[in-house]
Motif scaffolding. Sequence first.
Motif, PDB file in Angstrom:
ATOM      1  N   ASP A 219       0.815  -1.216   0.000  1.00 42.10           N
ATOM      2  CA  ASP A 219       0.000   0.000   0.000  1.00 42.10           C
ATOM      3  C   ASP A 219       0.847   1.265   0.000  1.00 42.10           C
ATOM      4  OD1 ASP A 219      -2.372  -1.440   0.033  1.00 42.10           O
ATOM      5  OD2 ASP A 219      -2.336  -1.625   2.209  1.00 42.10           O
ATOM      6  N   THR A 220       2.139   1.111  -0.299  1.00 42.46           N
ATOM      7  CA  THR A 220       3.045   2.257  -0.316  1.00 42.46           C
ATOM      8  C   THR A 220       2.499   3.356  -1.233  1.00 42.46           C
ATOM      9  OG1 THR A 220       5.012   0.966   0.191  1.00 42.46           O
ATOM     10  CG2 THR A 220       5.344   3.018  -1.016  1.00 42.46           C
ATOM     11  N   GLY A 221       2.571   4.599  -0.754  1.00 47.76           N
ATOM     12  CA  GLY A 221       2.051   5.727  -1.517  1.00 47.76           C
ATOM     13  C   GLY A 221       2.976   6.156  -2.640  1.00 47.76           C
ATOM     14  N   ASP A 222       2.495   7.084  -3.446  1.00 52.51           N
ATOM     15  CA  ASP A 222       3.250   7.550  -4.606  1.00 52.51           C
ATOM     16  C   ASP A 222       4.567   8.204  -4.196  1.00 52.51           C
ATOM     17  OD1 ASP A 222       1.217   6.626  -6.210  1.00 52.51           O
ATOM     18  OD2 ASP A 222       0.264   8.589  -6.438  1.00 52.51           O
ATOM     19  N   TYR A 223       4.544   8.990  -3.103  1.00 55.62           N
ATOM     20  CA  TYR A 223       5.761   9.686  -2.669  1.00 55.62           C
ATOM     21  C   TYR A 223       6.847   8.683  -2.277  1.00 55.62           C
ATOM     22  CZ  TYR A 223       8.906  11.859   0.725  1.00 55.62           C
ATOM     23  OH  TYR A 223      10.017  12.258   1.418  1.00 55.62           O
ATOM     24  N   HIS A 238      18.972  -7.720  -1.532  1.00 60.00           N
ATOM     25  CA  HIS A 238      18.733  -7.647  -0.104  1.00 60.00           C
ATOM     26  C   HIS A 238      19.388  -8.851   0.581  1.00 60.00           C
ATOM     27  CE1 HIS A 238      14.836  -5.018  -0.345  1.00 60.00           C
ATOM     28  NE2 HIS A 238      15.902  -4.415  -0.834  1.00 60.00           N
ATOM     29  N   PRO A 239      19.697  -8.734   1.869  1.00 59.07           N
ATOM     30  CA  PRO A 239      20.103  -9.931   2.612  1.00 59.07           C
ATOM     31  C   PRO A 239      19.003 -10.988   2.530  1.00 59.07           C
ATOM     32  CG  PRO A 239      20.413  -7.934   3.926  1.00 59.07           C
ATOM     33  CD  PRO A 239      19.636  -7.527   2.717  1.00 59.07           C
ATOM     34  N   ASN A 240      19.365 -12.254   2.664  1.00 52.94           N
ATOM     35  CA  ASN A 240      18.387 -13.316   2.435  1.00 52.94           C
ATOM     36  C   ASN A 240      17.250 -13.333   3.450  1.00 52.94           C
ATOM     37  OD1 ASN A 240      19.701 -14.362   4.680  1.00 52.94           O
ATOM     38  ND2 ASN A 240      20.031 -16.399   3.800  1.00 52.94           N
ATOM     39  N   PHE A 241      17.440 -12.718   4.613  1.00 48.87           N
ATOM     40  CA  PHE A 241      16.394 -12.708   5.636  1.00 48.87           C
ATOM     41  C   PHE A 241      15.380 -11.585   5.431  1.00 48.87           C
ATOM     42  CE2 PHE A 241      20.233 -10.577   7.185  1.00 48.87           C
ATOM     43  CZ  PHE A 241      19.751  -9.298   7.382  1.00 48.87           C
ATOM     44  N   ALA A 242      15.668 -10.647   4.544  1.00 49.84           N
ATOM     45  CA  ALA A 242      14.813  -9.476   4.360  1.00 49.84           C
ATOM     46  C   ALA A 242      13.682  -9.774   3.389  1.00 49.84           C
ATOM     47  CB  ALA A 242      15.636  -8.295   3.849  1.00 49.84           C
ATOM     48  N   TYR A 243      12.657  -8.945   3.432  1.00 47.17           N
ATOM     49  CA  TYR A 243      11.602  -9.026   2.432  1.00 47.17           C
ATOM     50  C   TYR A 243      12.175  -8.710   1.058  1.00 47.17           C
ATOM     51  CZ  TYR A 243       7.541  -9.442   5.529  1.00 47.17           C
ATOM     52  OH  TYR A 243       6.603  -9.903   6.415  1.00 47.17           O
ATOM     53  N   SER A 244      11.543  -9.235   0.036  1.00 47.58           N
ATOM     54  CA  SER A 244      11.960  -8.941  -1.335  1.00 47.58           C
ATOM     55  C   SER A 244      11.592  -7.496  -1.683  1.00 47.58           C
ATOM     56  CB  SER A 244      11.273  -9.893  -2.305  1.00 47.58           C
ATOM     57  OG  SER A 244       9.892  -9.585  -2.407  1.00 47.58           O
ATOM     58  N   PRO A 245      12.238  -6.903  -2.686  1.00 49.21           N
ATOM     59  CA  PRO A 245      11.863  -5.541  -3.090  1.00 49.21           C
ATOM     60  C   PRO A 245      10.396  -5.411  -3.470  1.00 49.21           C
ATOM     61  CG  PRO A 245      13.938  -6.178  -4.088  1.00 49.21           C
ATOM     62  CD  PRO A 245      13.401  -7.414  -3.424  1.00 49.21           C
ATOM     63  N   ALA A 246       9.819  -6.479  -4.022  1.00 47.90           N
ATOM     64  CA  ALA A 246       8.415  -6.419  -4.442  1.00 47.90           C
ATOM     65  C   ALA A 246       7.477  -6.229  -3.259  1.00 47.90           C
ATOM     66  CB  ALA A 246       8.048  -7.693  -5.205  1.00 47.90           C
ATOM     67  N   ARG A 248       7.902  -4.204  -0.843  1.00 48.59           N
ATOM     68  CA  ARG A 248       7.937  -2.774  -0.507  1.00 48.59           C
ATOM     69  C   ARG A 248       7.922  -2.544   1.008  1.00 48.59           C
ATOM     70  NH1 ARG A 248       7.976   0.693  -4.534  1.00 48.59           N
ATOM     71  NH2 ARG A 248       7.336   0.044  -6.640  1.00 48.59           N
ATOM     72  N   GLN A 249       8.988  -2.999   1.640  1.00 55.24           N
ATOM     73  CA  GLN A 249       9.165  -2.802   3.073  1.00 55.24           C
ATOM     74  C   GLN A 249      10.466  -2.054   3.373  1.00 55.24           C
ATOM     75  OE1 GLN A 249       7.009  -3.435   5.357  1.00 55.24           O
ATOM     76  NE2 GLN A 249       5.577  -4.844   4.383  1.00 55.24           N
TER      77      GLN A 249
END
Length: 365
Positions: A219-223, A238-246, A248-249
């Motif tokens: 739900d990330t906004g346009d800004y 990203h490190p393997n423990f992180a969320y993927s770029p898709a 959006r975290q």
Amino acid sequence: MLQFFLLPLLPLALQAVAQESNCSVPAEEASLLQARRDSEPRRGWRHGMETWDDHSRFVRDWHALIIRDVSDYRGDAASYLQEVLDGRRGRRGCPLPKMSLREVEGRWRQHVAPAQSEGEVKEARWSFNAALHQNYPVMVGDVMAQLGWPAAHRWSQSQLTQRFRNHKFHEEFFRYHDGWIHGVRDHHGGIAEETLAEYLDSNQSGQGIFLFVSEDGRDTGDYEAATLDTIRSDFLPHPNFAYSPAARQAMLNVDAIGSSHGFHFHNPVWQVQVEGYKMWYFMPPDYPVDTPSHRFGAAPLGADGKPFLHPNACAMLKQVEPPPAAFSCMVAPGEMVLLPHGWFHATCGLSNYTASVGGWMSEGK
């Protein structure tokens, strides 16, 4: 020294607000207070510290009070960093456990292995930082080099200001009574905006202002999306423990010297320092606060048992004593902090320009 100033007819205004709030503020004390009832201070209020001295009990009774420190700590930050770099002040007093990225990623594979569903993977990610070292924050070194991030050679001050030359950032600051980040309001009531070059050139870090962009999942906004998409490829993989770029975290912090996030806590995160030096202060999750029934956004208690109402953590470099349980670590470029859920933390920019990036280890903050 923290500076206080009075506004015309302030005692009368404070008494009127107190009547609205069903609490009393004696006239002789009202003259020592400065506050605003609206949600964000406007420009033109950056001339002192919006707080009160020994009257912090009002934080529990009078929820309209806003506490914002706009004292200039740039000199303290510059001299502190120089003392460290010259060897006059030791840097390696940091008690955080040190792990290599290889160790951390190996631990993640073990930690997530039992997960059989997407929900179990999310739960594993939420608990991972705490599982690394008995619910203690962890420091990981040389992260950018090991991951091969382009940010390591593309995020200098001149490079990033050029890439964001047409992009407007929201001006933000940290405050109490709610212990969180707020946008500076312009004269029209909207959030004030400026380019990265304008922020760095205007020395607004001397008033505690920083640039912070945090995504909120899908739900990330346009800004937020426009800001992070400009540089997202620079901190991949990203490190393997992180969320993927898709997912959006991600979150981006750009500070200049003397800007700060005061003590607060939230869900687990990972954060890599890319440029400049930053001081982190930590306190354990069970540390007492001024509003025990509502810990989120609460202020920790100082050595005197009163709320530690210092929204700018740079004050702890040389001006005030940190709370008794606090310890500090200076984070250098390439180093990553893994912070478990609930740990109080505060930061102070020590360099003229600092940039860090990371992400949430949970959905929802």
